[in-house]
Design a protein around this motif. Structure first.
Motif, short mmCIF file in Angstrom:
data_model
loop_
_atom_site.label_atom_id
_atom_site.label_comp_id
_atom_site.label_asym_id
_atom_site.label_seq_id
_atom_site.Cartn_x
_atom_site.Cartn_y
_atom_site.Cartn_z
N GLU A 48 0.83 -1.21 0.00
CA GLU A 48 0.00 0.00 0.00
C GLU A 48 0.87 1.26 0.00
O GLU A 48 0.56 2.22 -0.70
CB GLU A 48 -0.92 0.00 1.21
CG GLU A 48 -2.07 -0.97 1.11
CD GLU A 48 -2.95 -0.96 2.35
OE1 GLU A 48 -2.91 0.04 3.11
OE2 GLU A 48 -3.67 -1.95 2.56
N GLU A 49 1.95 1.25 0.77
CA GLU A 49 2.83 2.40 0.82
C GLU A 49 3.51 2.63 -0.53
O GLU A 49 3.62 3.77 -0.98
CB GLU A 49 3.90 2.22 1.91
CG GLU A 49 3.36 2.35 3.31
CD GLU A 49 4.43 2.18 4.36
OE1 GLU A 49 5.62 2.38 4.04
OE2 GLU A 49 4.09 1.84 5.50
N ILE A 50 3.96 1.56 -1.15
CA ILE A 50 4.60 1.68 -2.46
C ILE A 50 3.61 2.21 -3.49
O ILE A 50 3.92 3.12 -4.26
CB ILE A 50 5.18 0.32 -2.91
CG1 ILE A 50 6.29 -0.14 -1.98
CG2 ILE A 50 5.66 0.37 -4.36
CD1 ILE A 50 7.50 0.77 -1.96
N THR A 51 2.40 1.66 -3.49
CA THR A 51 1.37 2.11 -4.42
C THR A 51 1.01 3.56 -4.18
O THR A 51 0.88 4.35 -5.12
CB THR A 51 0.12 1.23 -4.31
OG1 THR A 51 0.49 -0.13 -4.52
CG2 THR A 51 -0.94 1.62 -5.31
N SER A 52 0.88 3.93 -2.92
CA SER A 52 0.54 5.31 -2.58
C SER A 52 1.65 6.26 -3.01
O SER A 52 1.38 7.33 -3.56
CB SER A 52 0.30 5.42 -1.08
OG SER A 52 0.11 6.75 -0.70
N ALA A 53 2.89 5.87 -2.78
CA ALA A 53 4.02 6.72 -3.17
C ALA A 53 4.08 6.86 -4.69
O ALA A 53 4.35 7.95 -5.21
CB ALA A 53 5.33 6.15 -2.64
N ALA A 54 3.82 5.78 -5.40
CA ALA A 54 3.83 5.84 -6.86
C ALA A 54 2.71 6.74 -7.37
O ALA A 54 2.91 7.52 -8.30
CB ALA A 54 3.70 4.44 -7.46
N ASP A 55 1.53 6.64 -6.75
CA ASP A 55 0.42 7.50 -7.14
C ASP A 55 0.73 8.97 -6.86
O ASP A 55 0.42 9.85 -7.67
CB ASP A 55 -0.86 7.10 -6.42
CG ASP A 55 -1.41 5.77 -6.89
OD1 ASP A 55 -0.98 5.29 -7.97
OD2 ASP A 55 -2.27 5.19 -6.18
#
Length: 65
Positions: A48-55
């Motif tokens: 979730e953190e990786i996805t959020s950072a990418a977004d």
């Protein structure tokens, strides 16, 4: 499952039964279950953190255009 078949799992379970005895196996199984649950939760949070950072990076890149 990691190249381990049914007969190997039964053999490993019997070895654990002989070494640790039937009394401690339920507690060990609970502890392993808790560990697996916590590990999955940690992996999900990391994803979730990786996805959020990418977004967030994508949004910042779009704003700069």
């Amino acid at each position: 499952m990691l190249g381990v078949g049914g007969s190997e799992i039964v053999f490993i379970a019997l070895i654990f039964l002989i070494i640790f005895g039937p009394g401690s196996l339920p507690k060990m199984a609970r502890d392993v279950g808790r560990f697996v649950t916590e590990a999955r939760r940690a992996v999900d949070e990391f994803k979730e953190e990786i996805t959020s950072a990418a977004d967030d990076d994508e949004d910042d890149h779009r704003k700069k255009r």
